[in-house]
Structures are given as C-alpha cells and as structure tokens.
Design a protein around this motif. Structure first.
Motif, short mmCIF file in Angstrom:
data_model
loop_
_atom_site.label_atom_id
_atom_site.label_comp_id
_atom_site.label_asym_id
_atom_site.label_seq_id
_atom_site.Cartn_x
_atom_site.Cartn_y
_atom_site.Cartn_z
N GLU A 117 -62.86 -6.36 23.71
CA GLU A 117 -63.51 -5.58 22.65
C GLU A 117 -64.17 -4.33 23.22
OE1 GLU A 117 -65.99 -8.53 20.90
OE2 GLU A 117 -64.43 -9.24 19.51
N SER A 118 -64.77 -4.47 24.40
CA SER A 118 -65.36 -3.30 25.06
C SER A 118 -64.27 -2.29 25.43
CB SER A 118 -66.13 -3.73 26.32
OG SER A 118 -67.21 -4.57 25.99
N ARG A 124 -60.91 3.93 22.17
CA ARG A 124 -61.03 4.73 20.95
C ARG A 124 -61.88 5.97 21.19
NH1 ARG A 124 -61.79 -0.49 16.88
NH2 ARG A 124 -59.55 -0.88 16.57
N ARG A 125 -62.92 5.82 21.97
CA ARG A 125 -63.77 6.99 22.27
C ARG A 125 -63.00 8.04 23.06
NH1 ARG A 125 -67.73 2.93 23.21
NH2 ARG A 125 -67.34 3.05 25.47
N CYS A 126 -62.09 7.57 23.92
CA CYS A 126 -61.31 8.49 24.76
C CYS A 126 -59.98 8.89 24.10
CB CYS A 126 -61.03 7.86 26.12
SG CYS A 126 -62.51 7.46 27.06
N ASN A 127 -59.73 8.37 22.92
CA ASN A 127 -58.47 8.63 22.22
C ASN A 127 -57.28 8.21 23.08
OD1 ASN A 127 -57.01 9.44 19.97
ND2 ASN A 127 -56.69 11.52 20.76
N LEU A 133 -54.02 -0.09 22.09
CA LEU A 133 -53.01 -1.01 21.59
C LEU A 133 -52.84 -2.22 22.50
CD1 LEU A 133 -50.25 1.44 20.27
CD2 LEU A 133 -51.73 -0.06 18.92
N ARG A 134 -52.86 -2.00 23.80
CA ARG A 134 -52.71 -3.13 24.72
C ARG A 134 -53.87 -4.11 24.56
NH1 ARG A 134 -51.51 0.89 28.63
NH2 ARG A 134 -49.26 1.15 28.90
N SER A 135 -55.06 -3.59 24.44
CA SER A 135 -56.23 -4.47 24.30
C SER A 135 -56.21 -5.21 22.97
CB SER A 135 -57.52 -3.65 24.44
OG SER A 135 -57.62 -3.09 25.74
N LEU A 136 -55.78 -4.53 21.90
CA LEU A 136 -55.66 -5.19 20.60
C LEU A 136 -54.60 -6.29 20.65
CD1 LEU A 136 -55.86 -2.09 18.21
CD2 LEU A 136 -57.49 -4.00 18.29
N ASP A 205 -55.80 -6.75 13.00
CA ASP A 205 -56.13 -5.50 13.71
C ASP A 205 -54.95 -5.02 14.54
OD1 ASP A 205 -58.64 -5.54 12.61
OD2 ASP A 205 -59.63 -6.37 14.38
N TRP A 206 -54.27 -5.96 15.21
CA TRP A 206 -53.16 -5.60 16.09
C TRP A 206 -51.96 -5.09 15.30
CZ3 TRP A 206 -50.23 -3.80 19.54
CH2 TRP A 206 -48.92 -4.22 19.75
N VAL A 207 -51.49 -5.85 14.32
CA VAL A 207 -50.29 -5.43 13.59
C VAL A 207 -50.56 -4.18 12.75
CG1 VAL A 207 -49.27 -7.74 13.56
CG2 VAL A 207 -50.73 -7.01 11.65
N GLY A 208 -51.82 -4.01 12.32
CA GLY A 208 -52.17 -2.81 11.57
C GLY A 208 -52.15 -1.58 12.45
N ALA A 209 -52.74 -1.67 13.63
CA ALA A 209 -52.77 -0.53 14.55
C ALA A 209 -51.38 -0.19 15.06
CB ALA A 209 -53.71 -0.83 15.72
N ALA A 210 -50.55 -1.23 15.31
CA ALA A 210 -49.20 -1.01 15.82
C ALA A 210 -48.20 -0.70 14.71
CB ALA A 210 -48.74 -2.24 16.59
N GLN A 211 -48.65 -0.82 13.45
CA GLN A 211 -47.81 -0.56 12.28
C GLN A 211 -46.55 -1.42 12.29
OE1 GLN A 211 -47.19 3.72 12.30
NE2 GLN A 211 -49.27 4.14 11.59
N LEU A 212 -46.75 -2.71 12.48
CA LEU A 212 -45.64 -3.65 12.52
C LEU A 212 -45.44 -4.29 11.15
CD1 LEU A 212 -46.40 -5.50 15.90
CD2 LEU A 212 -44.96 -3.50 15.51
#
Length: 316
Positions: A117-118, A124-127, A133-136, A205-212
C-alpha cells in the motif's frame, strides 16, 4: 489435430503432460531404457535412482511409464510384483519426510500488504504507472491467494469473466478444473469482503486500474506499465511470491513456495477455531489426509486439550 485428439489432450492437465514427457525422456535417454519396457527393466530403473530421487519422484516416473504403455496398447509393467516389491524396499531403506511449504502467517501478510500500500501511494505521487500496477497486482494476488487458499496453478488460471466481485459483499471465482476435480466439473470459490486485508477491494482496484474485462486476472507488466495479454505462468507464481515477501521484509523469503498462501490460511483458520470439516469444504479438500498435510495447528490443539485435561484433573 482432430477434434477427438483435442478432447483427449484436454483430459490431461498441461503440467501433468509435461512431467510425464520428461519422465519418459529420462527413462529412454538418460537411463537408455527401451520401450515398451519389461517389469524387470522398470525395477532396475527404480533401483538405479533410488538413492538420488525422492520416492514421490519415482512414483511419478512409474505413473508416466504406466500411462505410456496403456496409451500405446502394451501391458503395463509397473503393476508387476517385482516393481511393487522394489518400491516397498525403496520406501523402507530411503524414508524421507515430506517437504512442506512454509506457511505465511497473518502478521506477515499484514506487513507485506502494508508495504504494498505504501508502494502504491508512492508510485501515484511519482506518476509511476508500472510500479503502481505491479503493486496493485501483487496486493490482489497475495490477498486473494491467502483468503481463498489458492494454489499457484489456480491463481495463474483465474479469468476475469469467471470472477464476480462486489465491494462490501464478496467475491466469487469459478475454475473449470482443480487438482481435486478429476471429472473437470468445475468449482466455484467464494470469499467475503473484509474490513481490512480485503481480497475483494484489492481485486477490484487491480482489474480497474489495469482495465481488465476478459482474460487472465494476473499478468506480467512491462517497465512502461503495459499489461500483458497472457496470464502469469504457473512456474512464475512462486518466485513472484518470494519477491513480494522479500520486499515486504519477511525473513527467509526463499523458504516460501506457491503453497505457502494455502498453508498459511489453513493454519490460521485451524488456530482460529475452524473445525476440519468446515475447513475442508471451504478450501476444497476431498479427504482428511489432504487437509492434515497442510495443518501445523494440530500441535496447538493437542497442547490445548492436554492443558485443559490437566486443569480438570487438578480441580478434582
């Protein structure tokens, strides 16, 4: 390949087919054995490798030889008395304790997820989309794998279209085949949403961010943040898990394997008071021996029963 050949091939799992092919190659190429084999040659083959290969490996070699002979229409030499006697002798002279995966403890899971989570927030702060994605992905894989007691092959075969998840409610995962499902009838595995360490939120969170929307749930991610089309190979799950644990500060991360999540959940559930029948139904074990192989908590149960008994006797 004809339709019939396709169906026949589908009846055997890919990893089983690969291991059988390797076993036959070992018998023919390395040992210089001839096929079809005689019972005497199979027994001599076992004797040759009895002190270098595990008993479980020798049993797998016998299964491969039996499958080859049956498929080719030859008598199965592995059922002969001399082969059975050879295996009994090998087990007697080379006893070995079955190796067990190191179970992931709940406090270790908490520590690893906290680190992920950290890492997500920092990415996200560093874009940094690739790191995010790997962490999610890793957070979802470890939480779903733990709370559902999934094996590596099950995690590698999960498909988005066969998963239903609802925030605050739960998640349902369908697998067309599992290790204990010899008839390939398919099984549905459910897990509830939790107030913390939630597998449902992590998955969404993962499938949403990866658009799966379809295809494998867990996939490789390149350095530019592109998500692959194919799922993670079964053999990559254990190294990935060890890498996740190592980053999370878990000691001796190299001792963990793809079964560590399953064993970790089983031991947590047993220590939390789940009876073996409920645990077997939840995880999907068909027999009590399979369940007990995963449990270290039996020692704790025995201690509790002994202490309770002694307290009772002291009060008399």
């Amino acid at each position: 390949m004809s339709k019939l050949d396709q169906y026949i091939a589908a009846a055997t799992r890919d990893n089983t087919r690969q291991s059988y092919r390797a076993a036959i190659e070992h018998f023919e190429v390395q040992w210089k054995g001839l096929l079809p084999a005689t019972a005497d040659s199979v027994a001599r083959y076992l004797a040759e490798y009895a002190d270098t290969l595990a008993v479980s490996t020798l049993r797998q070699r016998l299964a491969a030889l039996a499958q080859w002979h049956n498929a080719q229409g030859f008598p199965d030499p592995t059922k002969a008395p001399v082969v059975r006697q050879a295996m009994r002798g090998i087990r007697a002279l080379h006893p070995a304790q079955e190796k067990q995966a190191k179970p992931l403890q709940l406090d270790e899971l908490e520590r690893v997820v906290g680190g992920l989570e950290s890492a997500i927030n920092a990415a996200r702060r560093c874009n940094d989309r690739a790191s995010e994605l790997r962490s999610l992905r890793d957070k979802s894989l470890i939480l779903l794998g733990f709370w559902r007691g999934f094996r590596s092959d099950e995690l590698s075969r999960l498909c988005v279209e066969q998963v239903e998840a609802s925030a605050g409610e739960g998640i349902s995962c369908f697998l067309g085949r599992t290790k204990g499902d010899r008839q390939n009838l398919g099984s549905t595995f459910r897990a509830p949403a939790l107030s913390r360490l939630c597998p449902v939120d992590a998955y969404l969170d993962w499938v949403g961010a990866a658009q799966l929307n379809t295809g494998p749930v867990y996939r490789a991610i390149d350095r530019w943040g592109h998500v692959g089309e194919t799922g993670l190979h079964i053999d990559s799950i254990a190294p990935l898990l060890r890498a996740i644990l190592r980053k999370g500060g878990v000691a001796s991360a190299g001792a963990y394997s793809g079964h560590s999540l399953r064993r970790g959940f089983a031991n947590w559930a047993a220590s939390d008071g789940w009876d073996v029948k409920s645990l077997m139904e939840y995880v999907g074990w068909r027999d009590i021996k399979s369940a007990l192989r995963y449990l270290d908590a039996s020692v704790s149960y025995a201690k509790g029963r002994m202490e309770h008994s002694m307290i009772g006797r002291a009060g008399k």
